[in-house]
Design an enzyme around this catalytic site. Sequence first.
Site, PDB file in Angstrom:
ATOM      1  CE1 TYR A 295       1.858   9.950  35.467  1.00  0.00           C
ATOM      2  CE2 TYR A 295       0.271   9.069  33.889  1.00  0.00           C
ATOM      3  CZ  TYR A 295       1.506   9.633  34.160  1.00  0.00           C
ATOM      4  OH  TYR A 295       2.375   9.893  33.137  1.00  0.00           O
TER       5      TYR A 295
ATOM      6  CG  ASN B 152      -4.878   5.741  23.546  1.00  0.00           C
ATOM      7  OD1 ASN B 152      -4.047   6.595  23.238  1.00  0.00           O
ATOM      8  ND2 ASN B 152      -5.898   5.431  22.761  1.00  0.00           N
TER       9      ASN B 152
ATOM     10  CG  HIS C  77       3.208   4.545  25.607  1.00  0.00           C
ATOM     11  ND1 HIS C  77       2.767   5.495  24.712  1.00  0.00           N
ATOM     12  CD2 HIS C  77       4.389   4.108  25.129  1.00  0.00           C
ATOM     13  CE1 HIS C  77       3.663   5.629  23.737  1.00  0.00           C
ATOM     14  NE2 HIS C  77       4.660   4.782  23.968  1.00  0.00           N
TER      15      HIS C  77
ATOM     16  CB  CYS D 151       5.878  -3.321  43.884  1.00  0.00           C
ATOM     17  SG  CYS D 151       6.836  -3.258  45.420  1.00  0.00           S
TER      18      CYS D 151
ATOM     19  N   GLY E  15      -5.662   7.764  14.992  1.00  0.00           N
ATOM     20  CA  GLY E  15      -5.710   8.803  16.025  1.00  0.00           C
ATOM     21  C   GLY E  15      -4.407   9.006  16.755  1.00  0.00           C
ATOM     22  CB  THR E  16      -1.187   7.947  16.897  1.00  0.00           C
ATOM     23  OG1 THR E  16       0.049   8.279  17.543  1.00  0.00           O
ATOM     24  CG2 THR E  16      -0.921   7.175  15.614  1.00  0.00           C
ATOM     25  CB  SER E  17       0.097  13.538  16.861  1.00  0.00           C
ATOM     26  OG  SER E  17       1.040  13.166  17.865  1.00  0.00           O
TER      27      SER E  17
ATOM     28  CD  GLU F 204      -4.870  18.047  13.141  1.00  0.00           C
ATOM     29  OE1 GLU F 204      -5.834  18.809  12.967  1.00  0.00           O
ATOM     30  OE2 GLU F 204      -3.972  18.243  13.961  1.00  0.00           O
TER      31      GLU F 204
ATOM     32  CB  ALA G  96     -11.674   7.634  15.660  1.00  0.00           C
TER      33      ALA G  96
HETATM   34  C1  BV8 Z   1      12.007   5.670  24.373  1.00  0.00           C
HETATM   35  C2  BV8 Z   1       2.389   7.504  28.901  1.00  0.00           C
HETATM   36  C3  BV8 Z   1      14.000   4.402  24.123  1.00  0.00           C
HETATM   37  C4  BV8 Z   1       2.417   8.743  29.695  1.00  0.00           C
HETATM   38  C5  BV8 Z   1       3.521   8.236  26.923  1.00  0.00           C
HETATM   39  C6  BV8 Z   1      14.797  13.314  23.585  1.00  0.00           C
HETATM   40  C7  BV8 Z   1      15.108  12.833  24.840  1.00  0.00           C
HETATM   41  C8  BV8 Z   1      14.624  11.630  25.318  1.00  0.00           C
HETATM   42  C9  BV8 Z   1      13.767  10.893  24.548  1.00  0.00           C
HETATM   43  C10 BV8 Z   1      13.460  11.388  23.303  1.00  0.00           C
HETATM   44  C11 BV8 Z   1      13.952  12.567  22.797  1.00  0.00           C
HETATM   45  N1  BV8 Z   1      13.457  12.768  21.551  1.00  0.00           N
HETATM   46  C12 BV8 Z   1      12.665  11.735  21.244  1.00  0.00           C
HETATM   47  C13 BV8 Z   1      12.671  10.889  22.301  1.00  0.00           C
HETATM   48  C14 BV8 Z   1      11.966   9.696  22.429  1.00  0.00           C
HETATM   49  C15 BV8 Z   1      10.700  10.019  23.212  1.00  0.00           C
HETATM   50  C16 BV8 Z   1       9.792  10.853  22.336  1.00  0.00           C
HETATM   51  O1  BV8 Z   1       9.279  10.345  21.361  1.00  0.00           O
HETATM   52  N2  BV8 Z   1       9.628  12.141  22.696  1.00  0.00           N
HETATM   53  C17 BV8 Z   1       8.795  13.020  21.885  1.00  0.00           C
HETATM   54  C18 BV8 Z   1       8.038  13.990  22.801  1.00  0.00           C
HETATM   55  C19 BV8 Z   1       9.700  13.762  20.909  1.00  0.00           C
HETATM   56  N3  BV8 Z   1      10.116   8.720  23.454  1.00  0.00           N
HETATM   57  C20 BV8 Z   1      10.364   8.101  24.608  1.00  0.00           C
HETATM   58  O2  BV8 Z   1      10.963   8.587  25.534  1.00  0.00           O
HETATM   59  C21 BV8 Z   1       9.854   6.674  24.649  1.00  0.00           C
HETATM   60  N4  BV8 Z   1      10.895   5.814  25.085  1.00  0.00           N
HETATM   61  O3  BV8 Z   1      12.268   6.303  23.368  1.00  0.00           O
HETATM   62  O4  BV8 Z   1      12.857   4.707  24.919  1.00  0.00           O
HETATM   63  C22 BV8 Z   1      13.645   3.270  23.241  1.00  0.00           C
HETATM   64  C23 BV8 Z   1      13.287   3.495  21.915  1.00  0.00           C
HETATM   65  C24 BV8 Z   1      12.973   2.430  21.099  1.00  0.00           C
HETATM   66  C25 BV8 Z   1      13.011   1.145  21.612  1.00  0.00           C
HETATM   67  C26 BV8 Z   1      13.339   0.955  22.952  1.00  0.00           C
HETATM   68  C27 BV8 Z   1      13.655   2.023  23.771  1.00  0.00           C
HETATM   69  C28 BV8 Z   1       8.714   6.541  25.638  1.00  0.00           C
HETATM   70  C29 BV8 Z   1       7.522   7.291  25.100  1.00  0.00           C
HETATM   71  C30 BV8 Z   1       6.320   6.985  25.971  1.00  0.00           C
HETATM   72  C31 BV8 Z   1       5.940   8.223  26.749  1.00  0.00           C
HETATM   73  N5  BV8 Z   1       4.680   7.947  27.433  1.00  0.00           N
HETATM   74  N6  BV8 Z   1       2.381   7.906  27.520  1.00  0.00           N
HETATM   75  C32 BV8 Z   1       1.047   9.275  29.838  1.00  0.00           C
HETATM   76  O5  BV8 Z   1       0.149   8.927  29.036  1.00  0.00           O
HETATM   77  O6  BV8 Z   1       0.878  10.066  30.779  1.00  0.00           O
HETATM   78  S1  BV8 Z   1       3.426   9.023  25.433  1.00  0.00           S
HETATM   79  C33 BV8 Z   1       1.941   9.850  25.393  1.00  0.00           C
HETATM   80  O7  BV8 Z   1       2.043  10.826  24.403  1.00  0.00           O
HETATM   81  C34 BV8 Z   1       0.815   8.989  24.945  1.00  0.00           C
HETATM   82  O8  BV8 Z   1       0.849   7.701  25.463  1.00  0.00           O
HETATM   83  C35 BV8 Z   1       0.934   9.003  23.467  1.00  0.00           C
HETATM   84  O9  BV8 Z   1       1.753   7.980  23.040  1.00  0.00           O
HETATM   85  C36 BV8 Z   1       1.631  10.281  23.218  1.00  0.00           C
HETATM   86  C37 BV8 Z   1       0.684  11.220  22.595  1.00  0.00           C
HETATM   87  O10 BV8 Z   1       0.604  10.760  21.292  1.00  0.00           O
HETATM   88  P1  BV8 Z   1      -0.788  10.506  20.593  1.00  0.00           P
HETATM   89  O11 BV8 Z   1      -1.422   9.316  21.193  1.00  0.00           O
HETATM   90  O12 BV8 Z   1      -0.507  10.489  19.157  1.00  0.00           O
HETATM   91  O13 BV8 Z   1      -1.690  11.724  20.999  1.00  0.00           O
HETATM   92  P2  BV8 Z   1      -1.571  13.211  20.450  1.00  0.00           P
HETATM   93  O14 BV8 Z   1      -2.369  14.079  21.348  1.00  0.00           O
HETATM   94  O15 BV8 Z   1      -0.131  13.525  20.197  1.00  0.00           O
HETATM   95  O16 BV8 Z   1      -2.286  13.148  19.021  1.00  0.00           O
HETATM   96  C38 BV8 Z   1      -3.681  12.925  18.963  1.00  0.00           C
HETATM   97  C39 BV8 Z   1      -3.984  12.575  17.526  1.00  0.00           C
HETATM   98  O17 BV8 Z   1      -5.354  12.233  17.430  1.00  0.00           O
HETATM   99  C40 BV8 Z   1      -3.764  13.750  16.572  1.00  0.00           C
HETATM  100  O18 BV8 Z   1      -3.108  13.272  15.417  1.00  0.00           O
HETATM  101  C41 BV8 Z   1      -5.180  14.212  16.234  1.00  0.00           C
HETATM  102  O19 BV8 Z   1      -5.280  14.687  14.894  1.00  0.00           O
HETATM  103  C42 BV8 Z   1      -5.948  12.920  16.357  1.00  0.00           C
HETATM  104  N7  BV8 Z   1      -7.357  13.087  16.708  1.00  0.00           N
HETATM  105  C43 BV8 Z   1      -7.899  13.961  17.599  1.00  0.00           C
HETATM  106  N8  BV8 Z   1      -9.227  13.764  17.656  1.00  0.00           N
HETATM  107  C44 BV8 Z   1      -9.520  12.743  16.795  1.00  0.00           C
HETATM  108  C45 BV8 Z   1      -8.337  12.316  16.188  1.00  0.00           C
HETATM  109  N9  BV8 Z   1      -8.286  11.318  15.290  1.00  0.00           N
HETATM  110  C46 BV8 Z   1      -9.464  10.726  14.979  1.00  0.00           C
HETATM  111  N10 BV8 Z   1     -10.653  11.077  15.518  1.00  0.00           N
HETATM  112  C47 BV8 Z   1     -10.720  12.075  16.420  1.00  0.00           C
HETATM  113  N11 BV8 Z   1     -11.898  12.427  16.935  1.00  0.00           N
END
Ligand code: BV8
Length: 231
Positions: free
Chosen positions: A55, A91, A108, A116, A174-176, A201, A217
């Site tokens: 971080y 983000n 997030h 703390c 911009g979210t996957s 995409e 975007a």
């Molecule tokens: C939760 C902070 C319960 C960290 C982040 C198995 C075990 C345990 C949990 C799970 C599991 N299976 C599923 C889960 C749930 C899990 C999850 O979803 N896991 C995934 C990996 C399968 N989720 C959690 O654990 C969440 N908590 O579920 O708690 C609950 C549920 C409901 C209600 C209450 C409680 C917590 C998730 C948060 C994790 N923390 N961020 C950090 O940043 O270091 S997530 C992190 O990854 C980001 O914040 C972001 O959210 C995510 C990445 O996603 P995107 O933002 O979409 O980015 P990505 O790279 O994936 O995609 C980029 C996109 O942009 C693409 O589509 C691309 O085409 C596009 N793009 C690129 N360039 C451009 C563009 N678009 C336009 N223009 C461009 N130029």
Amino acid sequence: MASARLVILTGAGISAESGLRTFRAADGLWEEHRVEDVATPEAFRRDPELVYRFYNERRRSLASVEPNAAHRALAQLEATWPGELLLVTQNVDDLHDRAGSRNLLHMHGELKKGRCLGCEAILVWETDMDRASRCPVCAQGRVRPHIVWFHEVPLDMDRIYDALERCDLFVAIGTSGHVYPAAGFVQAVPPRARTLELNLEPSLVASAFQEIRQGPATELVPAFVRDLLET
Ligand code: BV8
């Protein structure tokens, strides 16, 4: 659509053209670690210095990037839109904030905040953080990044679902669609709501949207805002 209630969700893709790496493009890797292995409470317990470093590096990189035309267009929309508008970002960067968006929820967490472990105060934190960092409020607690890690509950979920359930237009930018619960927000809007995905995409949940526009975007978002303000 003048009094329409808007909910806009953004992901790493809206910050890509500012120079911040997305998670998927970097195939979710950082220093040979999968992000899912670094951004978890278990990782912080197991190797806090690794997580602090992850971080610190990303917080430092904020000093060398600027909001882009997409961030600025959303701030301009908020300033001129007569109806309700809520911007929910996954983000942890501060680019929406610096572009001027105010009705903004960082579901997030934020790189420039700490929390703390003792008194749970949320702290503005602009410098490096490590295990010697102490809370300025209670003067004794260790500090962690104010980031929602995997397996932790995202922030402001009640406010977000309230807004989704009442909205007339939901736009995902911009979210996957990999990460839940954000990827499921499109399913929480009323049947009458219009849904639109703006992305380089199609996302994993593209089929749930009525309309998909493909492109960068910085082109799609200003055009979308112009269209909206002209209707
Ligand atoms: C939760 C902070 C319960 C960290 C982040 C198995 C075990 C345990 C949990 C799970 C599991 N299976 C599923 C889960 C749930 C899990 C999850 O979803 N896991 C995934 C990996 C399968 N989720 C959690 O654990 C969440 N908590 O579920 O708690 C609950 C549920 C409901 C209600 C209450 C409680 C917590 C998730 C948060 C994790 N923390 N961020 C950090 O940043 O270091 S997530 C992190 O990854 C980001 O914040 C972001 O959210 C995510 C990445 O996603 P995107 O933002 O979409 O980015 P990505 O790279 O994936 O995609 C980029 C996109 O942009 C693409 O589509 C691309 O085409 C596009 N793009 C690129 N360039 C451009 C563009 N678009 C336009 N223009 C461009 N130029």
